[in-house]
Enzyme design. Structure first.
Site, PDB file in Angstrom:
ATOM      1  N   ASN A   1       7.511   1.349  -5.592  1.00 27.85           N
ATOM      2  CA  ASN A   1       7.827   1.911  -4.272  1.00 27.85           C
ATOM      3  C   ASN A   1       7.885   3.445  -4.226  1.00 27.85           C
ATOM      4  O   ASN A   1       8.399   4.020  -3.276  1.00 27.85           O
ATOM      5  CB  ASN A   1       9.148   1.329  -3.757  1.00 27.85           C
ATOM      6  CG  ASN A   1      10.316   1.663  -4.679  1.00 27.85           C
ATOM      7  OD1 ASN A   1      10.102   2.243  -5.754  1.00 27.85           O
ATOM      8  ND2 ASN A   1      11.517   1.322  -4.274  1.00 27.85           N
TER       9      ASN A   1
ATOM     10  N   ASP B   1       9.619   5.700  -5.812  1.00 31.07           N
ATOM     11  CA  ASP B   1      10.833   6.500  -6.025  1.00 31.07           C
ATOM     12  C   ASP B   1      10.901   7.075  -7.448  1.00 31.07           C
ATOM     13  O   ASP B   1      11.887   7.721  -7.818  1.00 31.07           O
ATOM     14  CB  ASP B   1      12.104   5.685  -5.710  1.00 31.07           C
ATOM     15  CG  ASP B   1      12.325   4.538  -6.678  1.00 31.07           C
ATOM     16  OD1 ASP B   1      11.451   4.312  -7.547  1.00 31.07           O
ATOM     17  OD2 ASP B   1      13.371   3.863  -6.575  1.00 31.07           O
TER      18      ASP B   1
ATOM     19  N   ASP C   1      10.432  -0.732 -11.596  1.00 31.65           N
ATOM     20  CA  ASP C   1      11.265  -1.758 -10.958  1.00 31.65           C
ATOM     21  C   ASP C   1      10.687  -3.153 -11.174  1.00 31.65           C
ATOM     22  O   ASP C   1       9.599  -3.309 -11.730  1.00 31.65           O
ATOM     23  CB  ASP C   1      11.428  -1.440  -9.467  1.00 31.65           C
ATOM     24  CG  ASP C   1      10.103  -1.071  -8.826  1.00 31.65           C
ATOM     25  OD1 ASP C   1       9.129  -1.802  -9.038  1.00 31.65           O
ATOM     26  OD2 ASP C   1      10.028  -0.019  -8.133  1.00 31.65           O
TER      27      ASP C   1
ATOM     28  N   ASP D   1      18.759  -8.722 -21.271  1.00 33.56           N
ATOM     29  CA  ASP D   1      19.524  -7.959 -22.242  1.00 33.56           C
ATOM     30  C   ASP D   1      21.001  -8.135 -21.898  1.00 33.56           C
ATOM     31  O   ASP D   1      21.441  -7.753 -20.810  1.00 33.56           O
ATOM     32  CB  ASP D   1      19.124  -6.478 -22.129  1.00 33.56           C
ATOM     33  CG  ASP D   1      19.284  -5.733 -23.435  1.00 33.56           C
ATOM     34  OD1 ASP D   1      20.292  -5.960 -24.119  1.00 33.56           O
ATOM     35  OD2 ASP D   1      18.405  -4.909 -23.747  1.00 33.56           O
TER      36      ASP D   1
ATOM     37  N   ASP E   1      22.889  -7.026 -27.081  1.00 37.10           N
ATOM     38  CA  ASP E   1      23.111  -5.640 -27.471  1.00 37.10           C
ATOM     39  C   ASP E   1      24.260  -5.536 -28.484  1.00 37.10           C
ATOM     40  O   ASP E   1      25.294  -6.195 -28.317  1.00 37.10           O
ATOM     41  CB  ASP E   1      23.473  -4.843 -26.196  1.00 37.10           C
ATOM     42  CG  ASP E   1      23.454  -3.347 -26.403  1.00 37.10           C
ATOM     43  OD1 ASP E   1      22.410  -2.825 -26.833  1.00 37.10           O
ATOM     44  OD2 ASP E   1      24.486  -2.692 -26.129  1.00 37.10           O
TER      45      ASP E   1
ATOM     46  N   GLU F   1      21.136  -7.718 -31.654  1.00 35.22           N
ATOM     47  CA  GLU F   1      20.912  -6.400 -32.268  1.00 35.22           C
ATOM     48  C   GLU F   1      22.047  -6.138 -33.251  1.00 35.22           C
ATOM     49  O   GLU F   1      23.213  -6.132 -32.863  1.00 35.22           O
ATOM     50  CB  GLU F   1      20.891  -5.304 -31.195  1.00 35.22           C
ATOM     51  CG  GLU F   1      20.551  -3.939 -31.769  1.00 35.22           C
ATOM     52  CD  GLU F   1      21.015  -2.773 -30.906  1.00 35.22           C
ATOM     53  OE1 GLU F   1      20.474  -1.677 -31.045  1.00 35.22           O
ATOM     54  OE2 GLU F   1      21.944  -2.963 -30.092  1.00 35.22           O
TER      55      GLU F   1
ATOM     56  N   HIS G   1      13.153   0.718 -27.479  1.00 34.98           N
ATOM     57  CA  HIS G   1      13.496   1.803 -26.563  1.00 34.98           C
ATOM     58  C   HIS G   1      14.442   2.835 -27.183  1.00 34.98           C
ATOM     59  O   HIS G   1      14.767   3.828 -26.530  1.00 34.98           O
ATOM     60  CB  HIS G   1      14.145   1.208 -25.312  1.00 34.98           C
ATOM     61  CG  HIS G   1      15.446   0.530 -25.633  1.00 34.98           C
ATOM     62  ND1 HIS G   1      15.514  -0.611 -26.404  1.00 34.98           N
ATOM     63  CD2 HIS G   1      16.726   0.857 -25.337  1.00 34.98           C
ATOM     64  CE1 HIS G   1      16.791  -0.962 -26.549  1.00 34.98           C
ATOM     65  NE2 HIS G   1      17.548  -0.084 -25.902  1.00 34.98           N
ATOM     66  N   ASP G   2      14.927   2.572 -28.397  1.00 33.61           N
ATOM     67  CA  ASP G   2      15.811   3.529 -29.082  1.00 33.61           C
ATOM     68  C   ASP G   2      15.091   4.271 -30.204  1.00 33.61           C
ATOM     69  O   ASP G   2      15.680   5.151 -30.837  1.00 33.61           O
ATOM     70  CB  ASP G   2      16.999   2.795 -29.727  1.00 33.61           C
ATOM     71  CG  ASP G   2      17.947   2.175 -28.711  1.00 33.61           C
ATOM     72  OD1 ASP G   2      18.059   2.704 -27.589  1.00 33.61           O
ATOM     73  OD2 ASP G   2      18.587   1.160 -29.058  1.00 33.61           O
TER      74      ASP G   2
END
Ligand code: TEU
Ligand code: CA
Length: 545
Positions: free
Chosen positions: A24, A26, A30, A99, A200, A242, A316-317
């Site tokens: 969208n 922004d 999403d 997650d 997590d 994790e 992502h880490d």
């Protein structure tokens, strides 16, 4: 006998929703954006998607600070969008994993808003509190994102524990009410058709801050077994915890084949060797390659038949693997394929992090362009401690979590086709060269190589469940191993350098069949070209004839 658990035969794809696809304009990825790209994922061949957190959150740590576990954050869409995603994915035989951030909530979660009102509040005991005086925290525990792990709340005259940011207060798992609420919430998601969960920092939930014990507290496995009984075991879910603290021994508990805990854990022993011993990830050091190989051998052999490995080089880490372990310049394509071969040839469930299948690389930005709370805190802390700015930036270039969080590179239009607006974090400028559209057309792309690897794993039982024997263990340039199942044998061999490597042992495999390799044209069988990787099968049947 073949183990038929579906998650032992699949490949998981991790999506970092904020950076995957914005629908969208922004500037923030999403859920409708993810739905648009499901055909792309289907084409790749994966069977499950792990979504980094999409629940309601003030986004202090990009969603790892949840303020409502049973709603979707408006920046990502609505609950209806999530339900649609689950359904559309299922139509393509893809399961959606969520997650679960269960060690802590956001400080804006209604439980914490109540808890901090006073010691008598019914929610007070949902969190971990200690007495102290304003200037003297209970002990020296440090938070992962810098500073003390204790935060003073005058209304209570107490400190609360936060192992991560101040805005991430730790939940008190010793309180049975907390555990009950969590199980109820998990079952609610299961009823919506969620196919699994990534948990997590699950090794931290049973903390004992008085004894300075955070990971692997005394009650950890009791709590995980209880949670598993009350939730996951009711369905054939995939669950991955994790666990930075995991050892082969604890991983055997976490991933016990009797199903009493989880399907598997993410362990990080292979991710912490390129740093100075006893220091932080920012304190860089070269990769001790031979030791690194031994870590893989230990885990492959240690869990064979006794647990289950997850296989990954990125998330992502973590920085981009091609920049970290391969060659992001001249041999980017070859080395990205080589790293994929290494991981996808092993026993376990492989995880691909978005963009890894394109060979996306690290970035080097000015400090103002970084967004990650960990990176920004580190910069501030080390500047105050007197490190040179250059040294700090070198660490950030190598290890910042934002390396993996730049927008997914879909095509060469502005902002990589990720958004029509202004992206929340700058795109890697190399998107004009490295992007999905080109790779879907080009037959020899990194994307298509991943596709072939995924197919191969489905075809070859020896890759799924064979034993693991290291080869050339002391060779400082080449990573090689054999997988064996009954009379079947395959060799996986990877050159980690930009030089040719002559391996005389390859002679023995001369009559083998090349199942897959990252160079097309034939070559001297005993010579590995720069970053060359191959999977060779010894054809027992051919030999007999
Ligand atoms: O990460 C846990 C963790 O300890 C590390 O990944 C840490 O964030 C850092 O990278 C080590 O240097 C998990 C999530 O994966 C991470 O994104 C969250 O920030 C963290 O938990 C808190 O929920
Ligand atoms: Ca958006």
């Amino acid at each position: 006998m073949q183990d038929t658990k579906w998650w032992k035969q699949t490949v998981v794809y991790q999506i970092y929703p904020r950076s995957f696809k914005d629908s969208n304009g922004d500037g923030i990825g999403d859920i409708p954006g993810i739905i648009e790209k499901l055909d792309y994922l289907k084409e790749l061949g994966i069977g499950a998607v792990w979504l980094s957190p999409v629940c309601k959150s003030p986004q202090a740590d990009n969603g790892y600070d949840i303020s409502d576990y049973q709603d979707i954050d408006p920046i990502f869409g609505s609950l209806a969008d999530m339900e649609k995603l689950i359904k559309e994915a299922a139509d393509r035989d893809i399961r959606i994993m969520m997650d679960l951030v269960l060690n802590h909530t956001s400080d804006e979660h209604p439980w914490f808003v109540e808890a901090k009102k006073g010691r008598d509040n019914p929610y007070h005991d949902y969190y971990v509190w200690k007495d102290g005086t304003k200037d003297v925290p209970p002990n020296d525990l440090r938070a992962a994102f810098g500073g003390s792990a204790w935060e003073w709340v005058p209304e209570c005259g107490q400190y609360y524990l936060h192992q991560f940011a101040v805005k991430q207060p730790d939940l008190n798992w010793d309180n049975p009410k907390v555990r009950k609420e969590i199980y109820k919430m998990i079952r609610w998601w299961m009823d919506k058709g969620i196919g699994g969960f990534r948990l997590d920092v699950i090794d931290l939930i049973a903390k004992e801050p008085d004894r300075l014990v955070l990971a692997e507290g005394e009650h950890l496995h009791t709590y995980i077994q209880e949670m598993s009984r009350e939730t996951f075991q009711k369905a054939e879910l995939i669950t991955v915890g994790e666990a930075w603290s995991a050892t082969v021994d604890t991983a055997k508990k976490f991933s016990n084949p009797d199903g009493s805990e989880l399907s598997m854990v993410f362990q990080f022993e292979h991710m912490v060797l390129d740093q100075q011993k006893g220091k932080e990830k920012w304190d860089l050091d070269g990769l001790p390659f031979i030791e690194w190989k031994k870590v893989f051998t230990k885990w492959q052999q240690g869990l064979h038949g006794k647990g289950w490995n997850s296989l990954f080089l990125e998330n992502h880490d973590l920085p981009r693997s091609v920049s970290r372990f391969g060659n992001e310049g001249k041999y980017r394509v070859q080395s990205a394929k080589m790293l994929a071969t290494l991981i996808h040839g092993m026993e376990g469930t492989p995880y691909i992090y978005q963009g890894e299948e394109l060979g996306m690389t690290n970035v080097r930005y000015d400090i103002e362009e970084y967004r990650d709370i960990e990176t920004l805190n580190l910069y501030k802390e080390r500047m105050e401690q007197g490190y040179s700015e250059m040294e700090i930036m070198q660490s950030i270039y190598a290890k910042s979590r934002d390396n993996a969080r730049t927008p997914m590179q879909w095509d060469d239009s502005p902002c990589a086709g990720f958004t029509t607006g202004t992206p929340w974090i700058r795109c890697n400028p190399n998107y004009t060269m490295i992007h999905a559209r080109a790779q879907m057309i080009e037959e020899d792309s990194v994307f298509h190589y991943y596709q072939r690897l995924i197919k191969l794993r489905k075809q070859e039982r020896v890759i799924q469940s064979g034993g693991y024997e290291p080869l050339l263990e002391e060779n400082p340039y080449v990573f090689a191993y054999i997988r064996q199942l009954g009379s079947e044998q395959i060799l996986v061999i990877c050159n980690f350098t930009d030089k040719e490597q002559h391996i005389k042992e390859l002679q023995e495999w001369e009559n083998g069949k090349l199942l897959l390799g990252n160079y097309i044209e034939e070559h001297d069988r005993c010579c590995l070209r720069p970053y060359e990787a191959k999977i060779v099968k010894e054809d027992a049947q051919c030999e007999k004839e």
